[in-house]
Write a protein that holds these residues in place. Structure first.
Motif, PDB file in Angstrom:
ATOM      1  N   GLU A 219       0.828  -1.197   0.000  1.00  0.00           N
ATOM      2  CA  GLU A 219       0.000   0.000   0.000  1.00  0.00           C
ATOM      3  C   GLU A 219       0.864   1.250   0.000  1.00  0.00           C
ATOM      4  O   GLU A 219       1.971   1.250   0.508  1.00  0.00           O
ATOM      5  CB  GLU A 219      -0.849   0.001   1.279  1.00  0.00           C
ATOM      6  N   GLN A 220       0.303   2.323  -0.544  1.00  0.00           N
ATOM      7  CA  GLN A 220       1.012   3.598  -0.520  1.00  0.00           C
ATOM      8  C   GLN A 220       1.076   4.109   0.914  1.00  0.00           C
ATOM      9  O   GLN A 220       0.085   4.062   1.634  1.00  0.00           O
ATOM     10  CB  GLN A 220       0.278   4.624  -1.395  1.00  0.00           C
ATOM     11  N   ILE A 221       2.256   4.604   1.322  1.00  0.00           N
ATOM     12  CA  ILE A 221       2.324   5.231   2.645  1.00  0.00           C
ATOM     13  C   ILE A 221       2.559   6.735   2.527  1.00  0.00           C
ATOM     14  O   ILE A 221       2.703   7.437   3.519  1.00  0.00           O
ATOM     15  CB  ILE A 221       3.401   4.586   3.541  1.00  0.00           C
TER      16      ILE A 221
ATOM     17  N   SER C  48       1.848   8.740  13.075  1.00  0.00           N
ATOM     18  CA  SER C  48       2.809   7.649  12.892  1.00  0.00           C
ATOM     19  C   SER C  48       3.561   7.333  14.177  1.00  0.00           C
ATOM     20  O   SER C  48       3.949   6.192  14.406  1.00  0.00           O
ATOM     21  CB  SER C  48       3.807   8.009  11.793  1.00  0.00           C
ATOM     22  N   GLU C  54       5.288  -1.968  12.054  1.00  0.00           N
ATOM     23  CA  GLU C  54       4.713  -2.681  10.933  1.00  0.00           C
ATOM     24  C   GLU C  54       3.575  -1.886  10.291  1.00  0.00           C
ATOM     25  O   GLU C  54       3.487  -1.789   9.062  1.00  0.00           O
ATOM     26  CB  GLU C  54       4.198  -4.045  11.396  1.00  0.00           C
ATOM     27  N   ILE C  56       3.211   1.357  10.330  1.00  0.00           N
ATOM     28  CA  ILE C  56       3.789   2.502   9.627  1.00  0.00           C
ATOM     29  C   ILE C  56       4.206   2.090   8.228  1.00  0.00           C
ATOM     30  O   ILE C  56       4.016   2.814   7.257  1.00  0.00           O
ATOM     31  CB  ILE C  56       5.016   3.032  10.400  1.00  0.00           C
ATOM     32  N   ASN C  57       4.741   0.901   8.138  1.00  0.00           N
ATOM     33  CA  ASN C  57       5.349   0.468   6.887  1.00  0.00           C
ATOM     34  C   ASN C  57       4.361  -0.152   5.905  1.00  0.00           C
ATOM     35  O   ASN C  57       4.667  -0.289   4.730  1.00  0.00           O
ATOM     36  CB  ASN C  57       6.471  -0.525   7.197  1.00  0.00           C
ATOM     37  N   THR C  58       3.199  -0.539   6.401  1.00  0.00           N
ATOM     38  CA  THR C  58       2.314  -1.256   5.496  1.00  0.00           C
ATOM     39  C   THR C  58       1.046  -0.501   5.120  1.00  0.00           C
ATOM     40  O   THR C  58       0.347  -0.926   4.204  1.00  0.00           O
ATOM     41  CB  THR C  58       1.898  -2.619   6.085  1.00  0.00           C
ATOM     42  N   SER C  59       0.742   0.611   5.817  1.00  0.00           N
ATOM     43  CA  SER C  59      -0.433   1.368   5.386  1.00  0.00           C
ATOM     44  C   SER C  59      -0.215   2.846   5.655  1.00  0.00           C
ATOM     45  O   SER C  59       0.557   3.224   6.537  1.00  0.00           O
ATOM     46  CB  SER C  59      -1.683   0.878   6.109  1.00  0.00           C
ATOM     47  N   GLY C  60      -0.904   3.658   4.893  1.00  0.00           N
ATOM     48  CA  GLY C  60      -0.772   5.093   5.018  1.00  0.00           C
ATOM     49  C   GLY C  60      -1.264   5.583   6.363  1.00  0.00           C
ATOM     50  O   GLY C  60      -2.205   5.008   6.932  1.00  0.00           O
ATOM     51  N   TRP C  61      -0.660   6.673   6.879  1.00  0.00           N
ATOM     52  CA  TRP C  61      -1.039   7.156   8.214  1.00  0.00           C
ATOM     53  C   TRP C  61      -2.476   7.652   8.235  1.00  0.00           C
ATOM     54  O   TRP C  61      -3.136   7.632   9.260  1.00  0.00           O
ATOM     55  CB  TRP C  61      -0.082   8.228   8.695  1.00  0.00           C
ATOM     56  N   TRP C  62      -2.977   8.124   7.070  1.00  0.00           N
ATOM     57  CA  TRP C  62      -4.334   8.663   7.042  1.00  0.00           C
ATOM     58  C   TRP C  62      -5.389   7.558   7.161  1.00  0.00           C
ATOM     59  O   TRP C  62      -6.527   7.840   7.464  1.00  0.00           O
ATOM     60  CB  TRP C  62      -4.548   9.459   5.750  1.00  0.00           C
TER      61      TRP C  62
END
Lengths: 380, 447, 299
Positions: A219-221, C48, C54, C56-62
């Motif tokens: 996914e985009q981060i 964040s 994990e 943080i690294n795999t999905s957007g913060w929003w």
């Protein structure tokens, strides 16, 4: 001879020492010695105190003493020097005193900036190791190397865009916030906040905005690509998009710097006397007129100061472009080239020549400043 | 005018006196050392400071070893401490040239050690009282030769890691019935098989912020060793063999076979510069796997996501296969000594000893491998690192191990033109290759 | 000052309070929009800092907004790790010992110099001032080696004094420039009348100029403190990076691994280090008050 000054009244020291000297020479010698000994003793005292305290076991005590010695020491130094000047023969006093006021600044500047600048200047005519002179070879490099030239072009873009946007936004915000009755400091604090973030923090912040992952790599981060995906578009490698990636990097600098402009300009706006503005309003001036005819002229010199400072800061920026590889993405800037050649590519001569170029490049801005100061002096 | 000048003069004089006075009573302090006594070693000053490029958990682990195994040992009357910094290159240059060098600096680039030797800053191991033959017995000739300058040796190897490793997802391999290939042809056959089965064989990511491009130089180096062999590799490192030579061009073309063959690389070869090397292996562990193979040094296991993958069960590696020649690509660190005294010598002796190095290998979370060949593979925290250590030891023993070329080349190339050239190559494809190789050659410093 | 105000060409309508109310709402709206824009990156960082490595690294913060109250995605571990990292308290003390004098000393020295450049007469005044601002351009990185050479020859390396003086030297041009700009525009009538009253320069400076310059002093203090606080290059070079002397930013930066693996720690560390500068900002805010110079209009 310490006496309480009672406001702005007559200083009795002058009266006492103003009497004609009776035994001139020996007293003069004594006074000159005193003038020298007092500041030296102060400095030595600071040094000894620091030496002693830094070896203490208790870190807390060390820190408290360090702060007291450091902060108190500098005041003591000026007080001591000023008293020392008072020991001088009367006719020397007022000609020496200005140097007491600027002296410490000048000495520190010579030591910490003039000497290094001179050292850099010499280095810029030398080879990679600083072991032999190569004439103007390094300067030829500055003006012929392809990446160097691109860095100059990019830097010109930076000094046009960043200070202008930062000042316009900072000034606008300071003005508007000034009109708020409550929440003014909260609103300003939020603009100021980015300045307080360390560079390491800031670089992560912007990774969460610009990051790009091609299809299949999760996914985009990064927020921008998150938006792209939500809109049904393909994600974009933002920092690879030449030449727009330069603008994206400038946004980071604007984000960090606007707080600086805002705080300084805000202080200047507060310094515009309310009664002048009121007088203008009573005279029937509209708010835009008050702004353009009263506020702007009053803070014009501060605007120039902020623009100048930001231009210099922008020219010195290098770590923001490290968010991506400047060489592969065409985002080189001058200071980044300097760091690269001096510290990474181990070519002291080229790094120094770029530093000298940086210095020369800023001179036009300096000359403008100086003219302005001259004009101000003249009308004062 | 006259008195004005005198006033200023008095002030300057005063400050000069202050500075002189300060200089007088301070030089005997600990910071002012640096006497390079080549006869007998100077007596120790009670502290050994070690400065290096690695920080975080790796630095913590090394400090833990130093504290437990050295500072606390019998007969040790000094305190040693390691400090690491992300900005090591800048720092070490400033400290050495500014006259405040650490006692020991651990360089990730052997070339820098040689430079410090050439500049007369580093102290030769011979002058420290080391018997080079004995050290060669511990580390092998090759590693020691990396820090050689004018017949003397300046670098003690403190760490190595293996770069010739291709990682794969064990469970995905088992499910699809694939087996780790032993030769290059088998590797290509496997890649084709994966494509035929509807998968994507490779995950490649060249992104690394300001250092984007370096993972591709590792590929080139591995292929150079496997195609042209160690002799050609050594000549390449010194630019005797230019980038535009047939050997280097061939290596780039072999790399291109992987990078540009349709369906080989997840996202396509031209996207690889945008993929962060830390994210690159992740698709290997999704379901179904986004890719099956990932060539990267041993440290990459720290970045495998999701967390909790087990070495040997979930992932494993096979050595990068030979093509025409055998070779093992390694990287690591050399320690250079700047201030010689008995404490520093004693610290180094202890630090490189098999006991201390073995203790270091068992610490969780790091992947440091000892260059000391007497440190057995059972010293390491997991079997995979032990296996990697065995590959390195065997490579060093057979004379087939070579150090990362980009770390040996001048930095204008090794961490400049080489990186950017490879990014260019990935983005612009085989047609651009000749121009790119010529550009890299042009960046080589002339002197 | 009368030149600044021209007679109005357009009579301002007497909409009175209604117009003022409307414009106030407009101002609030604009400020709100700008603040939101400025906050987005920081909010991303803040969110964040409370997420697992994990996540943080795999999905957007929003994406947290989709399920804000799902407890599983939040963690305090990052802050715990940062605050309990070895030597944190010691590093904090070191930072104070570096930052407070490194803020006060340059302001003091620059204020004296700015006063002299504005209100004292001595030969070379203009040129010296020009030289001072020209020095703004000298890149700090190029200055470190020559200064360290001096320090190592006099044995100053590793002393607080070494860092104070270095920060002072580097901060002086800007401080002098900003303060000269402010002090130079104080009404000359004020200074002159104090002189006529017989006050000497030290007294004028101390009793008149410093109190009048508080907004400028405070705003520079904020920035100098900020820079010194967030710096680790100067501290690392002149003070050192060993555990007993290193400053906070250095200690926190060291949490990051060599290959940049510890984003989750760096996000929380960024907020921990932000706390003090923001506190300084708020505490100095009260000096930005209108009226300090009001009434003392230059004639």
């Amino acid at each position: 001879m310490v006496q309480e000054d009672t406001g702005l009244g007559l200083d009795d020291r002058d009266l006492m020492d103003g009497t004609p000297p009776t035994n001139p020479f020996s007293v003069h010698i004594l006074r000159v010695v005193a003038a020298l000994v007092i500041p030296i003793a102060t400095l030595l005292g600071m040094w000894v105190a620091m030496n002693w305290v830094q070896n203490l076991e208790n870190r807390f005590v060390t820190v408290i003493v360090a702060i007291v010695v450091g902060v108190g020491g500098v005041w003591l130094l000026y007080w001591a020097m000023d008293s020392a000047v008072d020991q001088l023969p009367l006719r020397f006093r007022e000609s020496v005193r200005p140097y007491v006021f600027v002296g410490p600044a000048l000495v520190l500047l010579i030591l910490y900036l003039v000497y290094p600048a001179f050292y850099t200047f010499v280095l810029s005519f030398q080879d990679a190791k600083g072991s032999g002179f190569v004439g103007l070879e390094n300067y030829a490099f500055v003006f012929t190397d392809e990446r160097m030239l691109r860095s100059i072009r990019n830097s010109i873009g930076w000094i046009i865009v960043v200070p202008l946007v930062s000042v316009v936004v900072g000034l606008g915000f300071a003005l508007l916030a000034d009109r708020l009755k409550r929440m003014e400091s909260a609103a300003k604090a939020l603009i100021f906040l980015p300045m307080a973030i360390s560079f390491v923090g800031a670089s992560i912040v912007w990774k969460f905005i610009y990051s790009f992952r091609p299809e299949g790599f999760g996914e985009q981060i990064g927020l921008l690509n998150g938006i792209m995906v939500a809109l049904g578009q393909d994600p974009v490698g933002w920092l690879q998009q030449q030449p727009w990636n330069n603008l994206l990097l400038m946004v980071i600098m604007i984000w960090m710097q606007t707080g600086f402009g805002m705080v300084i300009l805000s202080a200047a706006i507060k310094g515009v006397p309310e009664d002048i503005m009121e007088a203008a309003r009573i005279d029937g001036a509209t708010e835009p007129q008050v702004f353009w005819r009263v506020i702007i002229p009053s803070i014009a010199s501060t605007i120039v100061v902020v623009l100048t400072t930001m231009t210099i800061n922008v020219l010195k920026i290098f770590d923001i472009v490290w968010l991506s590889n400047p060489e592969t993405n065409g985002t080189e800037v001058i200071a980044e080239r300097m760091m690269r050649w001096f510290f990474r590519n181990e070519h002291d001569g080229r790094g120094a020549a770029i530093a000298v170029f940086l210095f020369v490049a800023i001179l036009p801005v300096m000359i403008l400043n100086i003219r302005r100061f001259r004009r101000e002096e003249a009308i004062r | 005018m006259m008195h004005r000048k005198r006033g200023l003069f008095a002030l300057l004089l005063a400050l000069a006196m202050v500075i002189a006075a300060c200089g007088g009573d301070e030089t005997a302090d600990t910071t002012g050392e640096g006497g390079t006594d080549s006869g007998g070693l100077a007596a120790g000053d009670g502290s050994v400071d070690v400065f290096g490029a690695f920080s975080g958990i790796e630095a913590e682990a090394v400090n833990q070893v130093i504290t437990d195994q050295i500072n606390g040992a019998d007969g040790v009357e000094y305190t040693a401490e390691y400090e690491g910094s992300d900005s090591f290159e800048e720092q070490i240059k400033i400290r050495v040239e500014g006259g405040n060098a650490p006692d020991i600096a651990i360089y990730p680039q052997p070339g820098s050690v040689v430079e410090q030797a050439a500049d007369g800053n580093a102290i030769a191991l011979e002058d420290l009282g080391y018997d080079i033959a004995e050290l060669e017995g511990i580390f092998g000739d090759y590693l020691l030769s990396l820090g050689e300058y004018e017949g003397k040796h300046y670098g003690i190897p403190t760490n190595v890691n293996l770069k010739s490793t291709v990682w794969y997802n064990v469970k995905a391999f088992d499910a699809a019935g694939y087996t780790p290939p032993a030769t290059w042809d088998e590797l290509i056959a496997l890649s084709d098989q994966i494509v035929a089965d509807g998968g994507t064989p490779w995950c490649i990511g060249l992104g690394s912020d300001a250092a984007t491009g370096w993972p591709a130089t590792d590929w080139m180096e591995d292929i150079m060793l496997a195609t042209a062999g160690t002799d050609a590799y050594d000549r390449w490192v010194t630019h005797e063999l230019p980038f535009a030579s047939d050997e280097v061009k061939r290596a780039a073309e072999v790399f291109g076979e992987i990078l540009f063959t349709d369906g080989y690389v997840l996202g396509g070869g031209n996207q690889t510069p945008s993929i962060d090397f830390r994210d690159a292996p992740d698709p290997m562990f999704s379901d179904p796997p986004g890719c099956y193979l990932h060539r990267q040094a041993t440290f990459i296991t720290n970045f495998f996501d999701p967390a909790g993958l087990v070495a040997g069960e979930d992932f494993n590696f096979f050595p990068f296969p030979a093509i025409d020649q055998n070779g093992v690509l390694i990287a690591g660190e050399l320690a250079a000594v700047f201030n010689a005294d008995t404490d520093v010598k004693d610290f180094l002796d202890r630090f490189i000893s098999a006991d201390v190095q073995c203790a270091q290998g068992s610490i969780e979370g790091i992947s440091r491998i000892s260059p000391n060949i007497n440190v057995g593979s059972d010293c390491y925290r997991d079997a995979l690192i032990g296996q990697a250590a065995d590959v390195i030891t065997a490579g060093l023993g057979a004379g087939e191990a070579r150090f990362d070329a980009s770390d040996l080349m001048p930095s204008a190339v090794g961490s400049g033109a080489f990186w950017t050239g490879m990014v260019d190559y990935a983005q612009n494809g085989p047609d651009a290759l000749d121009g790119i190789l010529a550009d890299i050659d042009a960046a080589w410093p002339t002197s | 000052m009368t030149t600044a105000v021209q007679p109005t060409r357009r009579a301002r309508g007497s909409q009175g309070n209604v117009g003022a109310e409307q414009s106030l709402w407009l101002i609030r709206l604009v400020i709100f929009v700008v603040v939101i824009l400025w906050m987005i990156p920081t909010v991303g960082l803040l969110i964040s800092s409370f997420r697992t490595p994990e996540a943080i690294n795999t999905s957007g913060w929003w994406t947290v907004f989709a399920n804000l109250f799902d407890g599983a995605q939040w963690t305090f571990q990052n802050y715990q790790d940062v605050l309990s990292s070895e030597g944190f308290g010691n590093a904090f003390l070191n930072t104070l010992a570096v930052a407070v004098p490194s803020t006060v000393i340059p302001i003091t020295i620059a204020a004296f110099a700015a006063y002299a450049f504005s209100w004292m007469d001595f030969p070379g005044r203009q040129w010296l001032f020009i030289a001072v601002i020209a020095l703004l351009v000298v890149p700090l990185q190029m200055a470190l080696i020559p200064i360290l050479k001096i320090y190592s020859s006099v044995g100053l390396v590793g002393e607080f004094l070494a860092v104070w003086l270095a920060h002072t030297g580097f901060g002086l041009p800007l401080a002098t420039y900003l303060l000269r700009n402010y002090i130079g525009t104080l009404p000359s009538s004020l200074i002159e009348s104090a002189k006529i009253d017989g006050a000497d320069h030290f007294t004028i400076f101390w009793r008149l100029v410093i109190p009048l310059s508080v907004p400028a002093l405070a705003s520079f203090a904020i920035f100098q403190f900020l820079w010194v606080f967030n710096d680790f290059l100067v501290s690392l070079v002149f003070l050192g990076g060993t555990r007993d002397v290193r400053v906070l930013t250095l200690a926190l930066n060291d949490l990051n691994g060599s290959r940049g693996e510890a984003w989750h720690l760096l996000t929380s560390a960024a907020f921990v280090t932000m706390a003090l500068p923001v506190a300084v900002f708020f505490s100095l805010q009260r000096y930005f008050v209108r009226g300090l110079t009001a009434g003392s209009v230059k004639g």
